[in-house]
Structures are given as structure tokens and as C-alpha cells.
Design a protein around this motif. Structure first.
Motif, PDB file in Angstrom:
ATOM      1  N   ARG A  86       4.149  -8.453  -5.643  1.00 57.27           N
ATOM      2  CA  ARG A  86       3.634  -7.138  -6.055  1.00 57.27           C
ATOM      3  C   ARG A  86       4.532  -6.023  -5.551  1.00 57.27           C
ATOM      4  N   THR A 118       1.632   5.825  -7.556  1.00 59.23           N
ATOM      5  CA  THR A 118       0.537   6.619  -8.111  1.00 59.23           C
ATOM      6  C   THR A 118       0.828   8.110  -7.988  1.00 59.23           C
ATOM      7  N   CYS A 142      -4.609  -1.099  -9.200  1.00 60.58           N
ATOM      8  CA  CYS A 142      -4.002  -1.166  -7.867  1.00 60.58           C
ATOM      9  C   CYS A 142      -5.079  -1.319  -6.796  1.00 60.58           C
ATOM     10  N   ASP A 143      -6.177  -0.611  -6.953  1.00 56.50           N
ATOM     11  CA  ASP A 143      -7.281  -0.732  -6.002  1.00 56.50           C
ATOM     12  C   ASP A 143      -7.873  -2.142  -6.025  1.00 56.50           C
ATOM     13  N   THR A 162       2.617   1.586  -3.397  1.00 56.90           N
ATOM     14  CA  THR A 162       1.637   1.982  -4.413  1.00 56.90           C
ATOM     15  C   THR A 162       1.341   3.476  -4.324  1.00 56.90           C
ATOM     16  N   ARG A 166       0.830  -1.203   0.000  1.00 58.69           N
ATOM     17  CA  ARG A 166       0.000   0.000   0.000  1.00 58.69           C
ATOM     18  C   ARG A 166       0.873   1.264   0.000  1.00 58.69           C
ATOM     19  N   LEU A 169      -4.219   2.393 -14.103  1.00 61.71           N
ATOM     20  CA  LEU A 169      -3.271   1.953 -13.085  1.00 61.71           C
ATOM     21  C   LEU A 169      -3.880   2.061 -11.693  1.00 61.71           C
ATOM     22  N   ALA A 179      -1.022  -6.118 -11.715  1.00 68.95           N
ATOM     23  CA  ALA A 179      -1.964  -6.105 -10.589  1.00 68.95           C
ATOM     24  C   ALA A 179      -3.154  -7.004 -10.886  1.00 68.95           C
ATOM     25  N   ALA A 234      -0.247  -2.082 -14.288  1.00 72.63           N
ATOM     26  CA  ALA A 234      -1.692  -2.281 -14.162  1.00 72.63           C
ATOM     27  C   ALA A 234      -2.068  -3.730 -14.444  1.00 72.63           C
ATOM     28  N   VAL A 282       6.294  -3.227  -8.001  1.00 75.38           N
ATOM     29  CA  VAL A 282       6.046  -1.786  -7.866  1.00 75.38           C
ATOM     30  C   VAL A 282       7.357  -1.030  -7.733  1.00 75.38           C
TER      31      VAL A 282
END
Length: 240
Positions: A138, A21, A102-103, A17, A14, A98, A54, A51, A142
Motif C-alpha cells: 500500500r 488526501t 483509505c480509512d 495517505t 498513514r 478515496l 485500498a 481507492a 500511494v
């Protein structure tokens, strides 16, 4: 994973990310078409890959949670085509894609229960893995591709709390290699501690390589041979 809990690794994802972003949200439209540090890829290719990665990991998380097979990608050709097509879109669309992907990853990850994380799924390479490895995968993607965006974020930006996880993932392809002579890698961490590994990857015997974590990550991921790594440094192919 050095005893790190899945919840702690997801918290690291998190945090990483949010950095990713934040960088992409500052891109102007023309920034998406600029070259990345990956040969032949623009920044748009890297953003789209992040993207789709994910979403691929969402497939594996769904597999772990439901027991119904969901391959990460339909095929390598489909994966590559999706990245090429996605990189041709407007930058604003790539940015929104993206963030949404990610969400989706974080939402699906929170749906897994304790037993789900022990389920076995299939890595895109074909190897079986336990679902608990997915958050670390992940996190590595990232941070590595954040560096590839060439947007003033290097491996020295990886927080101390993320470094062990990212280093372990970067080392993974090299731990079981037997195609070279022994090489001792010693990495200095920002808190003053060190970690060491014996790797059978040296072209000649008696090799030792040492340096700071950021430099080691650059080399281990095949992104170059930083000057602050000491020792005879073998060539390593890019991955991640």
C-alpha cells in the motif's frame, strides 16, 4: 522489509495517505479530468484506482484475519471496469470515496493480531504472499500514484523513513530476473548512505547505474530515465 516492523510500515502508510488526501482535497472539480502521467488515464482514474486498491488490500487483510479466502479483485476485467466507471463520477464523490477507502484499509489493518500478519494470502498476480507484506504494498501504491497525479509531488517527496520500503518494493519485479546481463545499481540516500543491488537486466555486459533515490525510483517504476542517473540505463516497463 529491512527489519522494519509492520507497525512502523503502517505508520508510514498513514503519513503517505495524509499527503495523498491533502493533494486530492485541493483538487477543483475540473482537476479530476486532467491527464495524469499514466497514458490514457486522467487524475480521476488514478484516484479511483487508489481507492479500489485500498479495498482490494482490505480483502486480503480480511482473509489473513479470518482464514476465509477473500480475493483482492473478482477479476482483472472487473478491476478495470470499476476504475473506468469511478473516473466518470463527480470529483467530490471520487474524493470522498478515496478518503473512505483509505480509512477502511487502516481500520482493517489495526484489527490484525501478531499471528494474522504471518498468514499467507494470494497477491492479485496469483503469487502467495505473507500478510505482513500488505502495508508495504500500500505504501508503494500511494507514493507511486501520488507522483502519477502530476500535482507537484515527485519521488523526491518520499520521506527518508519511507525510502527503503518504497525502493525494495520497486525493485521486486527485477530481483529475480535472468533475462539480461548483470547490472549494478547503486542508490544514494538523502542521509548520505548508499544501497546497491546486482540485477540481471542489462542488455549488454558490464553495466553500472547510479544516482539519487528519487531518480532510481522514477526509472525502476518505468516512469522515465532521469538525467541524474549515471550509466547505460535499460528500458523498464511501468508497473505499480
Amino acid at each position: 522489509m529491512n527489519g522494519t516492523t509492520t507497525a512502523a510500515t503502517l505508520a508510514a502508510v498513514r503519513e503517505a495517505t495524509a499527503v495523498l488526501t491533502g493533494v486530492v482535497e485541493r483538487f477543483a472539480e475540473t482537476d479530476f479530468t486532467r491527464p495524469s502521467l499514466l497514458p490514457g488515464w486522467t487524475r480521476g482514474h488514478v484516484v479511483t484506482h487508489l481507492a479500489r486498491n485500498a479495498d482490494a488490500l482490505v480483502n486480503l487483510l480480511t482473509w489473513a484475519r479470518t482464514g476465509i479466502e477473500h480475493a483482492a479483485y473478482p477479476s482483472r476485467a472487473d478491476r478495470d471496469a470499476d476504475i473506468a466507471d469511478g473516473a466518470s463520477r463527480l470529483g467530490q464523490i471520487q474524493r470522498e470515496d478515496l478518503i473512505a477507502a483509505c480509512d477502511r484499509f487502516m481500520v482493517e489493518a489495526t484489527r490484525l493480531g501478531h499471528e494474522d500478519w504471518a498468514a499467507r494470502v494470494q497477491h492479485p498476480s496469483g503469487d502467495p504472499i505473507v500478510a505482513a507484506r500488505i502495508p508495504q504494498m500500500r505504501l508503494f501504491e500511494v507514493w507511486t500514484h501520488l507522483v502519477d497525479l502530476d500535482a507537484d509531488v515527485g519521488f523526491d517527496a518520499v520521506p527518508n523513513g519511507h525510502l527503503d520500503l518504497v525502493l525494495d518494493r520497486a525493485l521486486l519485479p527485477h530481483l529475480n530476473r535472468t533475462d539480461g546481463h548483470p547490472l549494478r545499481l547503486t542508490v544514494s540516500l538523502p542521509d548520505g548512505s548508499e544501497r546497491s543491488w546486482e540485477l540481471a537486466i542489462a542488455p549488454d555486459g558490464g553495466s553500472e547505474v547510479s544516482g539519487p533515490a528519487a531518480a532510481a525510483l522514477t526509472w525502476l517504476t518505468g516512469r522515465g530515465k532521469p538525467a541524474d542517473l549515471v550509466g547505460p540505463i535499460p528500458d523498464l516497463g511501468p508497473w505499480g
